[in-house]
Design a protein around this motif. Structure first.
Motif, PDB file in Angstrom:
ATOM      1  N   GLU A 149    -111.164  26.160  17.654  1.00  0.00           N
ATOM      2  CA  GLU A 149    -110.664  24.755  18.315  1.00  0.00           C
ATOM      3  C   GLU A 149    -111.157  23.766  17.757  1.00  0.00           C
ATOM      4  O   GLU A 149    -110.241  22.660  17.366  1.00  0.00           O
ATOM      5  CB  GLU A 149    -111.224  24.876  19.595  1.00  0.00           C
ATOM      6  CG  GLU A 149    -110.749  23.663  20.621  1.00  0.00           C
ATOM      7  CD  GLU A 149    -111.448  23.651  22.063  1.00  0.00           C
ATOM      8  OE1 GLU A 149    -111.226  22.617  22.385  1.00  0.00           O
ATOM      9  OE2 GLU A 149    -112.043  24.730  22.396  1.00  0.00           O
ATOM     10  N   ALA A 150    -112.457  23.678  17.303  1.00  0.00           N
ATOM     11  CA  ALA A 150    -112.987  22.499  16.739  1.00  0.00           C
ATOM     12  C   ALA A 150    -112.237  22.162  15.165  1.00  0.00           C
ATOM     13  O   ALA A 150    -111.740  20.883  14.921  1.00  0.00           O
ATOM     14  CB  ALA A 150    -114.291  22.724  16.330  1.00  0.00           C
ATOM     15  N   ALA A 151    -111.879  23.261  14.413  1.00  0.00           N
ATOM     16  CA  ALA A 151    -111.243  22.938  13.218  1.00  0.00           C
ATOM     17  C   ALA A 151    -109.835  22.715  13.266  1.00  0.00           C
ATOM     18  O   ALA A 151    -109.126  22.015  12.521  1.00  0.00           O
ATOM     19  CB  ALA A 151    -111.479  24.391  12.390  1.00  0.00           C
ATOM     20  N   LEU A 152    -108.923  23.032  14.145  1.00  0.00           N
ATOM     21  CA  LEU A 152    -107.541  22.968  14.370  1.00  0.00           C
ATOM     22  C   LEU A 152    -107.127  21.577  15.075  1.00  0.00           C
ATOM     23  O   LEU A 152    -106.275  20.914  14.904  1.00  0.00           O
ATOM     24  CB  LEU A 152    -106.891  24.085  15.164  1.00  0.00           C
ATOM     25  CG  LEU A 152    -107.010  25.523  14.386  1.00  0.00           C
ATOM     26  CD1 LEU A 152    -106.380  26.382  15.166  1.00  0.00           C
ATOM     27  CD2 LEU A 152    -106.086  25.307  13.071  1.00  0.00           C
ATOM     28  N   THR A 153    -108.053  21.166  15.869  1.00  0.00           N
ATOM     29  CA  THR A 153    -108.071  20.033  16.581  1.00  0.00           C
ATOM     30  C   THR A 153    -108.733  18.670  15.915  1.00  0.00           C
ATOM     31  O   THR A 153    -108.560  17.568  16.371  1.00  0.00           O
ATOM     32  CB  THR A 153    -108.508  20.129  18.083  1.00  0.00           C
ATOM     33  OG1 THR A 153    -110.031  20.277  17.830  1.00  0.00           O
ATOM     34  CG2 THR A 153    -107.693  21.182  18.846  1.00  0.00           C
ATOM     35  N   GLY A 154    -109.337  18.893  14.903  1.00  0.00           N
ATOM     36  CA  GLY A 154    -110.222  17.797  14.093  1.00  0.00           C
ATOM     37  C   GLY A 154    -111.230  17.229  15.112  1.00  0.00           C
ATOM     38  O   GLY A 154    -111.319  16.029  14.958  1.00  0.00           O
ATOM     39  N   ARG A 155    -112.321  17.843  15.725  1.00  0.00           N
ATOM     40  CA  ARG A 155    -113.298  17.405  16.651  1.00  0.00           C
ATOM     41  C   ARG A 155    -114.568  17.949  15.849  1.00  0.00           C
ATOM     42  O   ARG A 155    -114.644  19.067  15.339  1.00  0.00           O
ATOM     43  CB  ARG A 155    -113.092  17.825  18.036  1.00  0.00           C
ATOM     44  CG  ARG A 155    -111.774  17.130  18.735  1.00  0.00           C
ATOM     45  CD  ARG A 155    -111.221  17.703  19.533  1.00  0.00           C
ATOM     46  NE  ARG A 155    -112.125  17.994  20.933  1.00  0.00           N
ATOM     47  CZ  ARG A 155    -111.646  18.777  21.910  1.00  0.00           C
ATOM     48  NH1 ARG A 155    -110.736  19.459  21.905  1.00  0.00           N
ATOM     49  NH2 ARG A 155    -112.521  19.006  22.851  1.00  0.00           N
ATOM     50  N   ARG A 156    -115.584  17.342  16.383  1.00  0.00           N
ATOM     51  CA  ARG A 156    -116.973  17.560  16.022  1.00  0.00           C
ATOM     52  C   ARG A 156    -117.094  18.878  16.758  1.00  0.00           C
ATOM     53  O   ARG A 156    -116.830  19.210  17.890  1.00  0.00           O
ATOM     54  CB  ARG A 156    -117.975  16.217  16.169  1.00  0.00           C
ATOM     55  CG  ARG A 156    -117.540  15.452  15.265  1.00  0.00           C
ATOM     56  CD  ARG A 156    -118.862  14.403  15.298  1.00  0.00           C
ATOM     57  NE  ARG A 156    -119.281  13.691  13.954  1.00  0.00           N
ATOM     58  CZ  ARG A 156    -120.160  13.022  13.772  1.00  0.00           C
ATOM     59  NH1 ARG A 156    -121.143  12.629  14.811  1.00  0.00           N
ATOM     60  NH2 ARG A 156    -120.489  12.473  12.531  1.00  0.00           N
ATOM     61  N   ASP A 175    -119.123  18.409  11.240  1.00  0.00           N
ATOM     62  CA  ASP A 175    -117.806  17.966  11.099  1.00  0.00           C
ATOM     63  C   ASP A 175    -117.058  18.937  10.317  1.00  0.00           C
ATOM     64  O   ASP A 175    -117.180  19.055   9.071  1.00  0.00           O
ATOM     65  CB  ASP A 175    -117.716  16.708  10.045  1.00  0.00           C
ATOM     66  CG  ASP A 175    -118.334  15.443  10.831  1.00  0.00           C
ATOM     67  OD1 ASP A 175    -118.120  15.139  11.837  1.00  0.00           O
ATOM     68  OD2 ASP A 175    -119.381  14.741  10.409  1.00  0.00           O
ATOM     69  N   PRO A 176    -116.278  19.678  11.070  1.00  0.00           N
ATOM     70  CA  PRO A 176    -115.618  20.970  10.565  1.00  0.00           C
ATOM     71  C   PRO A 176    -114.469  20.807   9.489  1.00  0.00           C
ATOM     72  O   PRO A 176    -113.710  20.086   9.932  1.00  0.00           O
ATOM     73  CB  PRO A 176    -115.410  22.006  11.751  1.00  0.00           C
ATOM     74  CG  PRO A 176    -115.926  21.308  12.914  1.00  0.00           C
ATOM     75  CD  PRO A 176    -116.076  19.808  12.436  1.00  0.00           C
ATOM     76  N   TYR A 177    -114.219  21.554   8.186  1.00  0.00           N
ATOM     77  CA  TYR A 177    -113.476  21.534   7.579  1.00  0.00           C
ATOM     78  C   TYR A 177    -112.570  22.996   7.907  1.00  0.00           C
ATOM     79  O   TYR A 177    -111.524  23.023   7.641  1.00  0.00           O
ATOM     80  CB  TYR A 177    -113.865  21.746   6.149  1.00  0.00           C
ATOM     81  CG  TYR A 177    -114.245  20.187   5.764  1.00  0.00           C
ATOM     82  CD1 TYR A 177    -113.349  19.371   5.104  1.00  0.00           C
ATOM     83  CD2 TYR A 177    -115.575  20.128   5.513  1.00  0.00           C
ATOM     84  CE1 TYR A 177    -113.899  18.241   4.418  1.00  0.00           C
ATOM     85  CE2 TYR A 177    -115.938  18.781   5.258  1.00  0.00           C
ATOM     86  CZ  TYR A 177    -115.015  17.995   4.586  1.00  0.00           C
ATOM     87  OH  TYR A 177    -115.633  16.837   4.023  1.00  0.00           O
ATOM     88  N   GLY A 178    -112.912  23.909   8.427  1.00  0.00           N
ATOM     89  CA  GLY A 178    -112.482  25.107   8.607  1.00  0.00           C
ATOM     90  C   GLY A 178    -113.028  26.326   8.650  1.00  0.00           C
ATOM     91  O   GLY A 178    -114.368  26.469   8.483  1.00  0.00           O
ATOM     92  N   LEU A 179    -112.552  27.418   8.868  1.00  0.00           N
ATOM     93  CA  LEU A 179    -113.121  28.712   8.849  1.00  0.00           C
ATOM     94  C   LEU A 179    -112.752  29.592   7.698  1.00  0.00           C
ATOM     95  O   LEU A 179    -111.809  29.604   7.228  1.00  0.00           O
ATOM     96  CB  LEU A 179    -112.797  29.751  10.341  1.00  0.00           C
ATOM     97  CG  LEU A 179    -113.367  29.150  11.404  1.00  0.00           C
ATOM     98  CD1 LEU A 179    -112.694  29.567  12.465  1.00  0.00           C
ATOM     99  CD2 LEU A 179    -114.724  29.393  11.612  1.00  0.00           C
TER     100      LEU A 179
END
Length: 334
Positions: A149-156, A175-179
């Motif tokens: 959710e954090a990666a796909l919605t661009g949230r911390r 600050d996620p870039y992805g999985l």
């Protein structure tokens, strides 16, 4: 299901043009009579499909007719774009072909699905190669929902995390870039205070998606940051040279498990070294490990793999093996 077959007929005709009914029947594993009934159903539904009689006849769509229906749901579209790392395709010489194929598939997707598919391709990565000297996953897969959710919605993401080396628990705002799935182990790639970091998701004690937008560095995508982090780990030198001989009956499994530790590829044509005519064959292999502790994984093969050098590693493994034997030795009554 018939609806799937009707859709398949449209896509085949759209891709290949006119096709004989027998060709469609073979591709879809049904009878020609079934194909003709399906064509009648498509025509009744308003699809401009027609048949051409004669030896060069077949079934076709009116020229210029196109459909953007692929039959893919939003989840299926997203799953299609969660691909293996570019290096896997490049190794096969398919790097350019992969990009071309994805552009064509993206163009064929229903318009509402395209943003999610594109986002998945930039936020989730599959890398099938294990870290050098690292065992496979030994824990159940974690709940990836908050990470995704954090990666796909661009949230911390606020992460409470237990580190592997010192077992200390710390809390991070990331600050996620992805999985990234690295040989079955899922990692979160994220910035912490502007620096790239890697976190094993199965070491997370809790993960909370925040309402704050992620502050990723401009111009960087998941693949860029992953390459930086991956090189930091893969480039760590493995100074311990180990020569081991392996019984041929387990050689394939041994090479599959210890492929990241190979000092050099083992030539397929090299004959195994036999002890004598009554013994099974052996193959000698050169390995590199980061530490003697990492080389202790060789004990998993028991008597089917023998360390030849260095001598101090042989002695260390002998002590470990003797300790295991002592642990399981039957109790002697006095």
């Amino acid at each position: 299901m018939r609806s799937d077959r009707l859709l398949s007929i449209m896509l085949l005709l759209q891709t290949h043009g006119q096709l004989p009914a027998s060709d469609l029947a073979d591709r879809l594993e049904v009878s020609v009579r079934t194909i003709m009934r399906d064509v009648e159903a498509l025509s009744a539904a308003g699809v401009p499909v027609y048949t051409v009689r004669g030896p060069h006849g077949g079934i076709a769509l009116l020229p210029g007719y196109r459909t953007d229906v692929t039959g893919l749901t939003a989840d299926e579209s997203r799953a299609l774009f969660v691909l293996m790392s570019d290096s896997a395709h490049a190794d096969l010489g398919l790097g350019q072909a992969l990009g071309s194929a994805l552009r064509k598939v993206m163009a064929a997707l229903p318009a509402p699905h395209r943003p999610e598919a594109d986002l998945a391709s930039r936020r989730i990565l599959i890398d099938p190669v294990r870290w050098r000297g690292a065992p496979g996953p030994d824990r159940p897969a974690p709940d990836l929902a908050p990470f995704q959710e954090a990666a796909l919605t661009g949230r911390r993401l606020r992460l409470r995390y237990r580190h592997g080396r010192d077992r200390r628990t710390r809390t991070y705002t990331l600050d996620p870039y992805g999985l990234v799935s690295k040989a079955g182990v899922w990692y979160l790639v994220a910035d912490h205070d502007g620096e790239p970091r890697l976190f094993r998701t199965d070491r997370a004690l809790s993960a909370t998606v925040l309402d704050q937008p992620a502050q990723r560095r401009d111009g960087l995508e998941l693949t860029d940051v992953w390459q930086i982090l991956r090189r930091r780990i893969d480039d760590i030198p493995a100074p311990l040279a180990v020569t081991v001989r392996v019984r041929d009956k387990v050689l394939a499994r041994f090479l599959r498990i210890h492929e990241p530790d190979l000092a050099a590829p083992t030539p397929a044509e090299s004959p195994p070294e036999s002890e004598d005519e009554g013994e099974p064959g052996w193959t000698r292999i050169e390995l590199r490990f980061r530490s003697p502790q990492a080389a202790e994984t060789l004990l998993a093969f028991g008597a089917d793999a023998e360390v030849l050098t260095p001598e101090d590693l042989r002695q260390a493994l002998a002590r470990r093996a003797a300790a295991v034997v002592a642990l399981y030795a039957p109790c002697q009554d006095t």
